[in-house]
Design an enzyme around this catalytic site. Sequence first.
Site, PDB file in Angstrom:
ATOM      1  N   ASP A   1      27.906   5.338  15.630  1.00  0.00           N
ATOM      2  CA  ASP A   1      28.118   3.947  15.223  1.00  0.00           C
ATOM      3  C   ASP A   1      28.745   4.033  13.832  1.00  0.00           C
ATOM      4  O   ASP A   1      28.085   3.872  12.814  1.00  0.00           O
ATOM      5  CB  ASP A   1      26.756   3.240  15.187  1.00  0.00           C
ATOM      6  CG  ASP A   1      26.890   1.756  14.926  1.00  0.00           C
ATOM      7  OD1 ASP A   1      27.892   1.166  15.358  1.00  0.00           O
ATOM      8  OD2 ASP A   1      25.990   1.190  14.276  1.00  0.00           O
TER       9      ASP A   1
ATOM     10  N   CYS B   1      32.160  -2.110  14.041  1.00  0.00           N
ATOM     11  CA  CYS B   1      32.220  -3.572  14.007  1.00  0.00           C
ATOM     12  C   CYS B   1      33.485  -4.004  13.277  1.00  0.00           C
ATOM     13  O   CYS B   1      33.494  -5.026  12.604  1.00  0.00           O
ATOM     14  CB  CYS B   1      30.953  -4.176  13.427  1.00  0.00           C
ATOM     15  SG  CYS B   1      30.556  -3.601  11.789  1.00  0.00           S
TER      16      CYS B   1
HETATM   17  C1  LIG Z   1      27.642   0.730  10.755  1.00  0.00           C
HETATM   18  S1  LIG Z   1      26.446   1.484   9.747  1.00  0.00           S
HETATM   19  C2  LIG Z   1      25.314   2.071  10.938  1.00  0.00           C
HETATM   20  C3  LIG Z   1      24.369   1.025  11.452  1.00  0.00           C
HETATM   21  C4  LIG Z   1      23.238   1.611  12.272  1.00  0.00           C
HETATM   22  N1  LIG Z   1      23.727   2.384  13.389  1.00  0.00           N
HETATM   23  C5  LIG Z   1      22.309   0.541  12.789  1.00  0.00           C
HETATM   24  O1  LIG Z   1      22.427   0.116  13.924  1.00  0.00           O
HETATM   25  O2  LIG Z   1      21.414   0.109  12.040  1.00  0.00           O
HETATM   26  C6  LIG Z   1      27.256   2.934   9.239  1.00  0.00           C
HETATM   27  C7  LIG Z   1      26.380   3.929   8.506  1.00  0.00           C
HETATM   28  O3  LIG Z   1      27.128   5.134   8.393  1.00  0.00           O
HETATM   29  C8  LIG Z   1      26.684   5.800   7.238  1.00  0.00           C
HETATM   30  N2  LIG Z   1      27.664   6.856   6.919  1.00  0.00           N
HETATM   31  C9  LIG Z   1      28.852   6.762   6.273  1.00  0.00           C
HETATM   32  N3  LIG Z   1      29.426   7.968   6.210  1.00  0.00           N
HETATM   33  C10 LIG Z   1      28.616   8.835   6.835  1.00  0.00           C
HETATM   34  C11 LIG Z   1      28.668  10.226   7.093  1.00  0.00           C
HETATM   35  N4  LIG Z   1      29.686  10.965   6.666  1.00  0.00           N
HETATM   36  N5  LIG Z   1      27.643  10.786   7.751  1.00  0.00           N
HETATM   37  C12 LIG Z   1      26.585  10.040   8.170  1.00  0.00           C
HETATM   38  N6  LIG Z   1      26.481   8.728   7.938  1.00  0.00           N
HETATM   39  C13 LIG Z   1      27.490   8.128   7.295  1.00  0.00           C
HETATM   40  C14 LIG Z   1      26.558   4.693   6.213  1.00  0.00           C
HETATM   41  O4  LIG Z   1      25.701   5.075   5.158  1.00  0.00           O
HETATM   42  C15 LIG Z   1      26.003   3.561   7.078  1.00  0.00           C
HETATM   43  O5  LIG Z   1      24.603   3.523   6.970  1.00  0.00           O
END
Ligand SMILES: C[S@@+](CC[C@H](N)C(=O)[O-])C[C@H]1O[C@@H](n2cnc3c(N)ncnc32)[C@H](O)[C@@H]1O
Length: 630
Positions: A404, A494
């Site tokens: 996601d 999204c």
């Molecule tokens: C769209 S949100 C995820 C929402 C979550 N799946 C939920 O339903 O509650 C994207 C997430 O990706 C994380 N993120 C960004 N870069 C990342 C990376 N390189 N590795 C892991 N997570 C990452 C961000 O910190 C953020 O929390």
Amino acid sequence: MNESAVSHTSPPVQYPSTFSDELIEHCRQGCIPPEVFADARALLTEEVRRRYVRVNPRCLTQVLDDGAEGVLRLGTLSSLPDDSSPLTSEERQLGCEAQLHLRSESPSGHAKNESPMLSSSAFTKAHIITAVPKSTLLRLGVAHLTGLPLASVQSVPWLPCGVLTLPWSYPIGGSLLFRDGVLVAMDAASIAAVVALRPRRGERVLDLCCAPGMKLGLIADAVSSQEGEGEKDLPRGGRGLAVGVDVSLLRVYMCRSTLKKHQCGTGARTSSCAATSLPVCVFVGDGRYFTMADAMASMDEAETATVDVGVGLTARERRALRRLSESTTKRRRCDADMAPAAAVQRLVSPLRASGSSAGAVHVGYAPAEARASLSVWRQEEENIEAHEQGGVAEKCLFDRVLVDAECSHDGSVAHLQLEDSKAPLDIGNSSAVIEKGRGLTNKYRMQRLNLSVDGTPPAEASDSSSSLFDLQSELLYNGYQQLKPGGTLVYSTCSYAFSQNELVVRRFLSRVNAPAARATNSVKVKAVLVPAFSYTHEGRGTPNRECVENAPVSSCVRMESESAAEALQQQLNDHAADYGVVEEGMRRHYPPAEAGPLTSTPVGSRFWPRTFSSSFLYVAKVWKKVEASD
Ligand SMILES: C[S@@+](CC[C@H](N)C(=O)[O-])C[C@H]1O[C@@H](n2cnc3c(N)ncnc32)[C@H](O)[C@@H]1O
């Protein structure tokens, strides 16, 4: 195609004036048509705005117990028990009120799907308990019902799995239902991503970008759900595991709170929900490099018995996390003002520089149930011969993976604030910040898009390796590497942008299916794009003995029937051409010769807010198909 949907041949619509020139340029580049913002604005008007909630399955254990004070009917089963049912008059009254609205929301013809047992006039309590999936009836005490506008509770017809909407005006944050974890606020489109993934009891599922943990909680429910009818031959005797990873330490802490609340552990104010420890753990790490082997190495096996139930960590793990927290405190303040991809680089680089690759992963939450599942997994891995061809590389792989991905959030309707009058913010105003309860500001959107407030890329983001496209591509690629042959992956964002969705997926497919890339796999696999809500690929030509075609899915994420899933897929397909984004994207990103035939095949599915009355979501499902060796 829905007649009311805006066609790309409609007269051009202006982008909202709250958008800066740079944002509008971004929208054009990403093929985000202006119409979608008008739709979002319409959905945000108080009269039509709804709040999505799903029912916590742990609150359903006492369904129809004696002394129930109220029963709220969930889902779209359409007939109410008749007078011979064992429901009290109060229960029946409450059910009737809710049912009226559920029925008015149900698509025509839905009654055809109802259980034959429900239309029987000879109801007994036993009939109801066995015939009705438990999640269709929610028992609520008087305290919980107080203030709940039952008459305007509605089901979500296109997602019939215990999802409800309440009027926006209902103060859910202050309600007992929310505080006790009975109802979990979660957008319907987000739930759809997990339904597409279809996690099942006993499976190991990875959520590579998990914070704040809404989807992870749903996955954890699924892998640990009660055994359903026909689910006798479950993988690992039903001991599943949901593993979450997020690069942001702060967000991992948020995720931990979300999961703890969801589990109705400490802090539950009433006994409406049974406290359980779910098999779910969360790691701080970079999803582009995460492996479960590294994650296991970061855990303190020796002191498992001394896990602090409050935080789900041993003393040694807590110390390690505290050190990480201290080392990132200064950075955190900067990160708040920084493009997320750049922030990711700053958090991760010191982790990776700290030594072994295992140093890049820290356990952030692992309650007892998760540790028990992990030790079963470790044991299995130890039994695998290390010298097996590809054995090391293929250790610790998952049945399903959700990516996601981090994105620009432009389709996150619930958080968009587009009206000038309410949010007179422009990018020239450097004091503009994320305003709680008032949506995403321009400044925030600029950051998400890797643009500085004046529209130029910040220095850290100018390096192409930190662009959103690259980040998403690498997350998807690593997610696929962590998937076992025969497994299923869901990629979602999204964002409306073609460049963050279809383009990422198409390039990923070319990359992993290139002959050179496939030659490196010990088992011959091919990434195959499958319809998001069709599950028939499972079990065909795959060595996953647990993936059985048409096997029933875990009760908390199942569609009411396979035909409901098919209807949803059909609806998504019918709307695939809405707004012309895909065609436009294809034209922009592929040479004319290639663009022609490509336009006829949608890559993934799009939940358009106007059609589905939810936030926007793009979902693509990939099957790691095992091919017969030559
Ligand atoms: C769209 S949100 C995820 C929402 C979550 N799946 C939920 O339903 O509650 C994207 C997430 O990706 C994380 N993120 C960004 N870069 C990342 C990376 N390189 N590795 C892991 N997570 C990452 C961000 O910190 C953020 O929390």
